[in-house]
Design an enzyme around this catalytic site. Structure first.
Site, short mmCIF file in Angstrom:
data_model
loop_
_atom_site.label_atom_id
_atom_site.label_comp_id
_atom_site.label_asym_id
_atom_site.label_seq_id
_atom_site.Cartn_x
_atom_site.Cartn_y
_atom_site.Cartn_z
N ASP A 1 0.82 -1.22 0.00
CA ASP A 1 0.00 0.00 0.00
C ASP A 1 0.85 1.26 0.00
OD1 ASP A 1 -2.47 -1.53 0.27
OD2 ASP A 1 -1.90 -1.83 2.36
N LYS B 1 2.36 2.02 -5.23
CA LYS B 1 3.05 1.47 -6.40
C LYS B 1 2.31 1.80 -7.69
CE LYS B 1 2.99 -2.63 -4.50
NZ LYS B 1 2.64 -2.24 -3.11
N ASN C 1 -5.46 -10.07 -4.24
CA ASN C 1 -5.31 -9.58 -2.87
C ASN C 1 -4.47 -8.31 -2.86
OD1 ASN C 1 -2.99 -10.94 -3.68
ND2 ASN C 1 -2.51 -11.74 -1.66
N GLY D 1 -3.73 -4.37 -4.47
CA GLY D 1 -4.57 -3.27 -4.93
C GLY D 1 -3.75 -2.05 -5.23
N HIS D 2 -3.99 -1.44 -6.40
CA HIS D 2 -3.32 -0.21 -6.77
C HIS D 2 -4.39 0.83 -7.09
CE1 HIS D 2 0.29 -2.48 -6.94
NE2 HIS D 2 0.08 -3.04 -8.11
N ARG E 1 1.78 -29.47 -6.15
CA ARG E 1 1.66 -30.03 -7.49
C ARG E 1 0.26 -30.57 -7.80
NH1 ARG E 1 6.58 -31.18 -5.45
NH2 ARG E 1 5.94 -33.20 -4.65
N GLN F 1 1.74 -6.18 -3.04
CA GLN F 1 2.09 -6.20 -1.61
C GLN F 1 3.42 -5.47 -1.36
OE1 GLN F 1 1.30 -9.57 -2.96
NE2 GLN F 1 -0.84 -9.12 -2.60
N THR G 1 -8.22 -3.17 -2.08
CA THR G 1 -8.83 -4.47 -2.33
C THR G 1 -9.71 -4.91 -1.16
OG1 THR G 1 -7.06 -5.17 -3.80
CG2 THR G 1 -8.33 -6.91 -2.74
N ARG H 1 -10.45 -2.55 4.20
CA ARG H 1 -10.14 -2.44 5.64
C ARG H 1 -9.32 -1.19 5.92
NH1 ARG H 1 -7.53 -8.32 6.83
NH2 ARG H 1 -6.53 -7.85 4.85
N ASP H 2 -9.57 -0.56 7.08
CA ASP H 2 -8.73 0.54 7.51
C ASP H 2 -7.31 0.04 7.69
OD1 ASP H 2 -10.69 2.46 7.53
OD2 ASP H 2 -11.11 2.29 9.68
#
Length: 427
Positions: free
Chosen positions: A13, A16, A38, A40-41, A142, A223, A299, A302-303
């Site tokens: 966060d 990016k 998972n 987010g940009h 696998r 991430q 994404t 959440r705070d």
């Protein structure tokens, strides 16, 4: 021409998307090399805000080819939803390429993720519940489903059967859930095949040929460094390698092709989910950073937990990624503080520690040692050059640069595409 890696140097966060978008007009390919939806940009173009979760930020740059590499895990329904949203807003998504070796997040991966996290209770990791971890686990075990498997129904059915043999035992006997039917999963996965097909490519070949032709390729991590499965604050981490080495394995490009590694640093620190966070604030300052910085997960919704800048983490990110540059974001959020604390070391059991502790136990007990830098009150969002910044803001940037171990080549002074100060060109 360079191959660049751009990644988060904290817990994610960091901004990016803004950094990738800044470079997007100058690069030929932008590649997501790990993670899934998972990540987010947020990218702001003019008065338009775009929230991207799975797609590379380069999809907003005309002339740039966005690529989802083999190291990414893909939820097709999320991918189609994101593509539809961009198409509805007039964004051309036809150039997207997706590796046929990328693994698919299946419905049972999502189910296992949610029931496992709920089962952990107070010991939960803080996952997004989107099936990312279980999909990577299937990959390592696998029994994963790859995008190329959608084009051979027999192989797909065999692989789904193999994966569900164990998972249904877990769901029914441990979690008291219904077994998942193989036929339903196969039918759903096959329904994605036709729409995915125009995007599927041998992206390893495409990217290596592009580099041989002196094209500019930007590898974009999701991430951040401290969420890396090997080098992060384990076990409170993601399931892949957002660090620079992950670009090589997640895109199939050798390390000798990488010429620059850019770390994105927020001017303070945030993280989402559980786990240690030495500079976390539980007071009015933390609330103010959250409010002014708009610190809510793109994404997750959440705070974000907020705290002061942590130079120990920045130095660690420089080391494990081999960072050549930093892009400092959200400097404008700090406007208005009389003094700004910066964590320069930790105190652990009465000892001063200036590097990230190797021991998980030590890091859990780390207390920040602060130095206090003078703040500024002037609006910096219109600054176009480093000299336009107030002296105290300049001094803050210089101090962070010295503490972090790599030069700061760009500074974000607002959310907009044009609200960036470039000190040194990345290209």
């Amino acid at each position: 021409m360079p191959a660049l890696v751009l990644l988060g140097a904290q817990w994610g966060d960091e901004g990016k998307g803004k950094a990738t978008d800044l470079l997007g007009g100058s690069v030929d390919y932008v590649v997501r090399y790990q993670g899934g939806n998972n990540a987010g940009h947020t990218v702001v173009v003019g008065d338009q805000k775009y929230a991207l979760h799975l797609l590379p930020s380069g999809i907003l740059s005309p002339g740039c080819t966005p690529v989802i590499g083999n190291g990414v895990v893909v939820d097709p329904s999320v991918l189609f939803s994101e593509l539809n949203g961009l198409n509805d807003r007039g964004v051309d998504t036809s150039k997207l390429l997706i590796s046929g070796n990328a693994h698919i997040i299946t419905p049972y991966n999502v189910t296992v993720d949610k029931v496992t996290e709920r089962f952990l209770g107070k010991r939960k990791i803080g996952t997004t519940g989107r099936g990312i971890g279980p999909t990577y686990a299937d990959k390592i075990n696998r029994v994963g489903i790859r995008i190329q498997d959608l084009y051979d129904e027999s192989i797909l059915t065999q692989k789904v059967e193999a994966a569900l043999d164990g998972k249904n035992q877990l769901l029914t006997k441990v979690f008291n859930r219904r077994a998942i039917e193989v036929g339903q999963v196969v039918e759903e996965l096959l329904s994605y095949a036709d729409r995915l097909k125009p995007y599927v490519a041998d992206t390893v070949l495409v990217l290596n040929q592009a580099l041989e032709q002196d094209k500019v390729v930007l590898f974009e991590g999701g991430q951040g460094t401290l969420l890396d499965i090997d080098h992060g604050t384990y076990p409170f981490v993601t399931s892949s390698n957002p660090t620079a080495g992950g670009a090589c394995t997640g895109a199939g490009v050798g390390p000798t092709k990488i010429s620059r590694v850019i770390g994105i640093l927020k001017a303070y620190t945030t993280r989402v989910g559980s786990g240690p966070f030495p500079t976390e604030l539980f007071d009015e300052d933390g609330d103010a950073l959250r409010r002014i910085g708009g610190e809510r997960g793109v994404t997750t919704g959440r705070d974000r937990r907020c705290g002061w800048f942590d130079a120990v983490i920045a130095r660690y990110a420089t080391r494990v990624n081999g960072l050549t540059d930093f892009f400092l974001t959200k400097l404008d959020v700090l406007t208005g503080w009389e003094q700004i604390p910066v964590c320069v070391a930790y105190e652990i059991d009465g000892r001063r520690v200036e590097e990230l502790p190797y021991s998980q136990t030590d890091f859990h007990h780390a207390k920040p040692v602060y130095e206090y830098l003078p703040g500024w009150s002037e609006d910096i969002t219109k600054a176009k050059s480093f000299s336009d910044l107030p002296k105290n803001a300049q001094d803050y940037v210089k101090a962070l640069e010295e503490m972090s171990g790599a030069p700061i080549s760009a500074i974000g002074v607002g959310p907009g595409r044009d609200e960036t100060i470039e000190i040194n060109s990345f290209l």
